[in-house]
Design a protein around this motif. Structure first.
Motif, PDB file in Angstrom:
ATOM      1  N   LYS A   7       0.823  -1.211   0.000  1.00  0.00           N
ATOM      2  CA  LYS A   7       0.000   0.000   0.000  1.00  0.00           C
ATOM      3  C   LYS A   7       0.865   1.272   0.000  1.00  0.00           C
ATOM      4  O   LYS A   7       0.530   2.267  -0.629  1.00  0.00           O
ATOM      5  N   TYR A   8       1.992   1.233   0.700  1.00  0.00           N
ATOM      6  CA  TYR A   8       2.831   2.418   0.857  1.00  0.00           C
ATOM      7  C   TYR A   8       4.108   2.373   0.017  1.00  0.00           C
ATOM      8  O   TYR A   8       4.993   3.194   0.210  1.00  0.00           O
ATOM      9  N   LYS A   9       4.203   1.453  -0.916  1.00  0.00           N
ATOM     10  CA  LYS A   9       5.431   1.320  -1.705  1.00  0.00           C
ATOM     11  C   LYS A   9       5.785   2.609  -2.453  1.00  0.00           C
ATOM     12  O   LYS A   9       6.885   3.122  -2.332  1.00  0.00           O
ATOM     13  N   LEU A  45      13.126   5.969   8.653  1.00  0.00           N
ATOM     14  CA  LEU A  45      11.781   6.392   9.004  1.00  0.00           C
ATOM     15  C   LEU A  45      10.871   5.179   8.929  1.00  0.00           C
ATOM     16  O   LEU A  45      10.718   4.576   7.869  1.00  0.00           O
ATOM     17  N   GLU A  46      10.306   4.810  10.075  1.00  0.00           N
ATOM     18  CA  GLU A  46       9.357   3.702  10.106  1.00  0.00           C
ATOM     19  C   GLU A  46       7.962   4.284  10.238  1.00  0.00           C
ATOM     20  O   GLU A  46       7.723   5.136  11.088  1.00  0.00           O
ATOM     21  N   ILE A  47       7.068   3.821   9.382  1.00  0.00           N
ATOM     22  CA  ILE A  47       5.702   4.347   9.390  1.00  0.00           C
ATOM     23  C   ILE A  47       4.711   3.275   9.828  1.00  0.00           C
ATOM     24  O   ILE A  47       4.915   2.086   9.585  1.00  0.00           O
ATOM     25  N   ASN A  48       3.659   3.727  10.474  1.00  0.00           N
ATOM     26  CA  ASN A  48       2.581   2.860  10.926  1.00  0.00           C
ATOM     27  C   ASN A  48       1.495   2.886   9.851  1.00  0.00           C
ATOM     28  O   ASN A  48       0.803   3.888   9.694  1.00  0.00           O
ATOM     29  N   PRO A 102      -4.227   6.928  11.146  1.00  0.00           N
ATOM     30  CA  PRO A 102      -4.975   7.872  10.290  1.00  0.00           C
ATOM     31  C   PRO A 102      -4.107   8.968   9.671  1.00  0.00           C
ATOM     32  O   PRO A 102      -4.357   9.367   8.530  1.00  0.00           O
ATOM     33  N   ILE A 103      -3.105   9.450  10.377  1.00  0.00           N
ATOM     34  CA  ILE A 103      -2.232  10.494   9.813  1.00  0.00           C
ATOM     35  C   ILE A 103      -1.499   9.958   8.583  1.00  0.00           C
ATOM     36  O   ILE A 103      -1.420  10.630   7.554  1.00  0.00           O
ATOM     37  N   MET A 104      -0.973   8.737   8.681  1.00  0.00           N
ATOM     38  CA  MET A 104      -0.254   8.167   7.539  1.00  0.00           C
ATOM     39  C   MET A 104      -1.212   7.888   6.385  1.00  0.00           C
ATOM     40  O   MET A 104      -0.857   8.085   5.220  1.00  0.00           O
ATOM     41  N   MET A 161      -1.797  11.210   4.720  1.00  0.00           N
ATOM     42  CA  MET A 161      -0.626  11.611   3.920  1.00  0.00           C
ATOM     43  C   MET A 161      -0.575  10.841   2.630  1.00  0.00           C
ATOM     44  O   MET A 161      -0.272  11.403   1.570  1.00  0.00           O
ATOM     45  N   LYS A 162      -0.869   9.551   2.687  1.00  0.00           N
ATOM     46  CA  LYS A 162      -0.861   8.738   1.478  1.00  0.00           C
ATOM     47  C   LYS A 162      -1.947   9.222   0.509  1.00  0.00           C
ATOM     48  O   LYS A 162      -1.710   9.308  -0.690  1.00  0.00           O
TER      49      LYS A 162
END
Length: 162
Positions: free
Chosen positions: A85-87, A146-149, A153-155, A158-159
């Motif tokens: 999803k975040y690639k 940087l590790e993201i969760n 909801p914030i991430m 941003m996505k």
């Protein structure tokens, strides 16, 4: 600590309050894994030469990739989904902030926080850098990971904006 725990985990910081509120501890708290709080400046030097105790490796919770044993099926699914999803978003962040970040990756250590910075296994920790700067030493700042969760909801916002 629990008998099945293979490493002794620790976190260093300037005060008990600072380390207690660290996002790095979220997964440890949720899994009820004990973590040593090392809050005296001398602890940073001692821990560098004390690498194990009673054949248990001492492992910083703020460095490297965590290995807390087997991930649950839910954690594996969340991590796999988050990576795909975040690639593109991770690549964008890494490319545009390459001067500040070594890598961007989906985290399994975060439960409530949107993201955190982690030192690479071989790099100096942020607390040691802070102590050396206070001692007026020349310190070359290392790039952090940087590790993201992926479930925060914030991430997700941003996505969506990306």
């Amino acid at each position: 600590m629990k008998k099945e725990q293979k490493d002794i985990f620790y976190i260093t910081g300037e005060s008990r309050k600072a380390v207690e509120n660290s996002p790095h501890l979220e997964v440890f708290n949720s899994k009820e894994v004990e973590v040593l709080y090392l809050i005296d400046p001398i602890d940073e030097w001692v821990i560098q030469s004390l690498t194990e105790y009673e054949s248990k490796k001492l492992q910083s919770v703020t460095k490297g990739d965590l290995d807390l044993g087997k991930l649950s099926k839910e954690e594996k699914a969340t991590q796999k989904e988050g990576k795909s999803k975040y690639k593109k978003h991770s690549t964008f962040v890494k490319n545009n902030f390459a001067q500040n970040r070594k890598e961007v990756r989906v985290s399994t250590r975060l439960k409530d926080s949107p993201c955190c910075l982690v030192a690479d296994e071989a790099d100096m920790g942020a607390n040691m850098e802070r102590i050396l700067k206070m001692a007026k030493q020349d310190v070359q700042e290392s790039k952090r990971i940087l590790e993201i969760n992926p479930t925060h909801p914030i991430m997700e916002n941003m996505k969506a904006m990306y």
